[in-house]
Scaffold this motif. Sequence first.
Motif, PDB file in Angstrom:
ATOM      1  N   ARG A 343       4.676  -4.626   6.284  1.00 12.32           N
ATOM      2  CA  ARG A 343       3.654  -5.403   5.582  1.00 12.32           C
ATOM      3  C   ARG A 343       3.402  -4.757   4.221  1.00 12.32           C
ATOM      4  O   ARG A 343       3.776  -3.613   3.981  1.00 12.32           O
ATOM      5  N   GLY A 344       2.789  -5.496   3.330  1.00 10.15           N
ATOM      6  CA  GLY A 344       2.390  -4.941   2.050  1.00 10.15           C
ATOM      7  C   GLY A 344       0.986  -4.367   2.130  1.00 10.15           C
ATOM      8  O   GLY A 344       0.255  -4.595   3.098  1.00 10.15           O
ATOM      9  N   ARG A 383       6.790   6.661  -0.562  1.00 11.92           N
ATOM     10  CA  ARG A 383       5.436   6.212  -0.903  1.00 11.92           C
ATOM     11  C   ARG A 383       4.443   7.213  -0.342  1.00 11.92           C
ATOM     12  O   ARG A 383       4.415   7.461   0.866  1.00 11.92           O
ATOM     13  N   PRO A 388       0.865   1.828  -3.849  1.00 14.57           N
ATOM     14  CA  PRO A 388       1.074   0.446  -3.369  1.00 14.57           C
ATOM     15  C   PRO A 388       2.389   0.306  -2.615  1.00 14.57           C
ATOM     16  O   PRO A 388       3.372   0.983  -2.921  1.00 14.57           O
ATOM     17  N   VAL A 389       2.370  -0.565  -1.624  1.00 12.82           N
ATOM     18  CA  VAL A 389       3.541  -0.794  -0.774  1.00 12.82           C
ATOM     19  C   VAL A 389       3.832  -2.291  -0.729  1.00 12.82           C
ATOM     20  O   VAL A 389       2.913  -3.109  -0.581  1.00 12.82           O
ATOM     21  N   THR A 390       5.117  -2.628  -0.845  1.00 13.36           N
ATOM     22  CA  THR A 390       5.566  -4.007  -0.711  1.00 13.36           C
ATOM     23  C   THR A 390       6.270  -4.178   0.632  1.00 13.36           C
ATOM     24  O   THR A 390       7.039  -3.307   1.053  1.00 13.36           O
ATOM     25  N   ALA A 391       6.027  -5.287   1.299  1.00 10.52           N
ATOM     26  CA  ALA A 391       6.662  -5.531   2.604  1.00 10.52           C
ATOM     27  C   ALA A 391       8.180  -5.427   2.474  1.00 10.52           C
ATOM     28  O   ALA A 391       8.781  -5.991   1.551  1.00 10.52           O
ATOM     29  N   GLU A 393       9.965  -2.721   1.812  1.00  8.78           N
ATOM     30  CA  GLU A 393      10.500  -1.616   1.015  1.00  8.78           C
ATOM     31  C   GLU A 393      10.632  -0.346   1.859  1.00  8.78           C
ATOM     32  O   GLU A 393       9.963  -0.183   2.888  1.00  8.78           O
TER      33      GLU A 393
END
Length: 435
Positions: A343-344, A383, A388-391, A393
């Motif tokens: 998930r992001g 990370r 920030p995290v992108t789904a 990645e």
Amino acid sequence: MDTTTPEPFDAPTVIAIKRDGGVLSDAQIDWVIDGYTHGRVADEQMAALLMAIYLRGMAPGEIARWTAAMVESGQRFDFTDLRRDGKPLALVDKHSTGGVGDKITIPLLPVVMACGGSVPQAAGRGLGHTGGTLDKLEAIRGFTAELSKDQIRQQLCDVGAAVFAAGELAPADRKIYALRDITGTVESLPLIASSVMSKKLAEGARALVLDVKVGRGAFLKTETESRALAQTMVDLGAAHGVPTRALLTDMNRPLGRAVGNAVEVAESLEVLAGGGPDDVVALTLALATEMLAAAGIDGVDPAETLRDGSAMDRFRRLVAAQGGDLSVELPTGAAVETVTADRGGVMGDIDAMGVAMAAWRLGAGRARPGDPVQAGAGVRIHRRPGEPVTAGETLFTLYTDTPERLRPALAELDGAWSVGDGAPPQLPLLIDRLG
């Protein structure tokens, strides 16, 4: 006719005194350390005594005598006669109690060298879940820590530092250190303090700075325990005429973005090149500032050595002096696995111990004394908490030369991180200063 001299004590009695919460006499401590060093006290007996110490603790006088006995078990270096440009060397060293991703020694020594300090560092190998400085540096092709006393003296004058295996320094500690690792007695304040200080008091530094870790990835988890350890070591240093100061630093999260051997060297090179993770840079400069002050060096800015490349130049000279070749690419595990975000959001806390155990499972650490380690094994953290995290990645990359190690390493990471909607609390890296 038996002409052997009878032993003044026996191991079962010494073990029983500590088992029952008693205080060992100076003579008993001297005897048991000497007996174990020379094989008259068996591994099983010392293991029992270490467990008794782990459970019952030691009085300050016992810790001081135990430390002194380990120093006296081998030779003690004296570099006070060495000169550079006609002046005595500013001999200072640093020691960390062990952390996760704690590669600080690698960029720190060149910074101090570039500022005029000289660092005689007796370094160790991995113990428990933490990596060893020697294991990391030996990931560099050709690097050796097996230096003669003459080599150490020459490097201190010509290069400004020497990183060496303890060898004949505190040989009692070398045996006890290995035994602690396989008997569940690593996390003992008296044993940690005496182990650290016996080597440091014997290595010839005139001042010492300690990095005492606090948190999930440290040997001692609470600030109260870590503060007590730091004060004990500061007091031991002062008692032996070596001014000692300590920083309490956070070890709930891994330091930087790399945990392992070669991966930590690579990250250290980034720092020396003027980049690298903010926390690694900040701790390197904080410890450098303390070391320079302890050595009586003023009027220099350690951060400038990272900006102008002088620290990198010093590191290259140090590595070359010890047989290393930085032109050869650092090893990377042949088997690779990634962990991706489902998930992001925002990266939550990362449990230092979970990452440490994953790196250990991959082969970056050892299960028994003398086991080989994989130079290319380790974990990269893509990370860090609050980023920030992108789904989809990649959050972690795992490396090993042994594919069957990947599954248990992934299991260690499971539950050691999270992605949420907000940033976790920002933890202070520097908690306090003692000494």
